[in-house]
Design an enzyme around this catalytic site. Structure first.
Site: not given
Length: 222
Positions: A43, A45, A47, A99, A102
């Site tokens: 992803c 993302d 993080r 994750h 999400c």
């Protein structure tokens, strides 16, 4: 005139100096070749940094990222990354990494409109509709997010395995396996979803086994 991102430039210089001090020949070796064993499809993302969370240095993982770690057969960006990784770099493992928590997955569950990205998230909606019975059996939204993140990673592995790139690699006897993982932001732990496919023949049994594990596992957030 200083850069508006001078703080990042300064951080880069400090990092480079630190790495060079620890290993004077690190960048010399890194510049010569790229020979990763892994392709990470994850992803976007911020993080979920690929090499950092599995404690590997730069050069060890070839990375392709997009919102909600989707593998679409019409996405030339993703397919090009897969083709380069498999045919040129000769990676041995492709890992689809979701994750928990999400935002794209949550938007699907909430049926929330976000704009252009809604069209992309239709792929995740398709996964949710396919497994609606499993998701509706979970009482809380956090549990549904957990389960859909896992289901999405598993279904995207199926999509990876169905590409002509991977199928042709297996047909010519190339060593290549595809895996489904999910990462927990709450404790930094990676979770193996039990789907490991290394041939056309192993796809269906591995898929069914991974789904069985989800159905029999207590529905707790990771």
């Amino acid at each position: 005139m200083s850069s508006p991102l001078q703080d990042l430039i300064d951080s880069n210089r400090r990092w480079s100096a630190s790495v060079t001090q620890a290993d004077p020949h690190f960048f010399e070796r890194l510049a010569k070749q790229q020979s990763p064993k892994y392709l990470w499809i994850g992803c976007s993302d911020s993080r979920v940094p690929a090499t950092q969370i599995v404690d590997l240095p730069p050069g060890e993982i070839f990375v392709q990222r997009n919102v909600a770690n989707v593998v679409s057969h019409s996405d030339l960006n993703c397919l090009s990354a897969v083709q380069f990784a498999v045919d040129v770099l000769k990676v041995e493992h492709i890992i689809v990494v979701g994750h928990y928590g999400c935002g794209g997955v949550q938007a699907v569950l909430d049926e929330r409109r976000l704009g252009l990205v809604d069209n992309w998230l239709r792929h995740v909606s398709d996964v949710a509709q396919k497994h609606t019975d499993m998701l509706s059996s979970l009482r809380s939204m956090p549990l549904r997010n957990t389960r859909l993140c896992e289901l999405n990673a598993i279904e995207q592995v199926v999509n990876v395995c169905a590409t002509t790139i991977v199928m042709e690699a297996w047909e010519r006897g190339q060593k290549l396996a595809v895996h489904a993982w999910c990462y927990s932001l709450s404790n930094g732990h990676m979770h193996d979803l039990g789907m490991h496919v290394d041939s056309r023949e192993s796809l269906r049994p591995s898929y069914e086994q991974a789904l069985q594990q989800l159905m029999h596992r207590a529905g707790e957030p990771r």
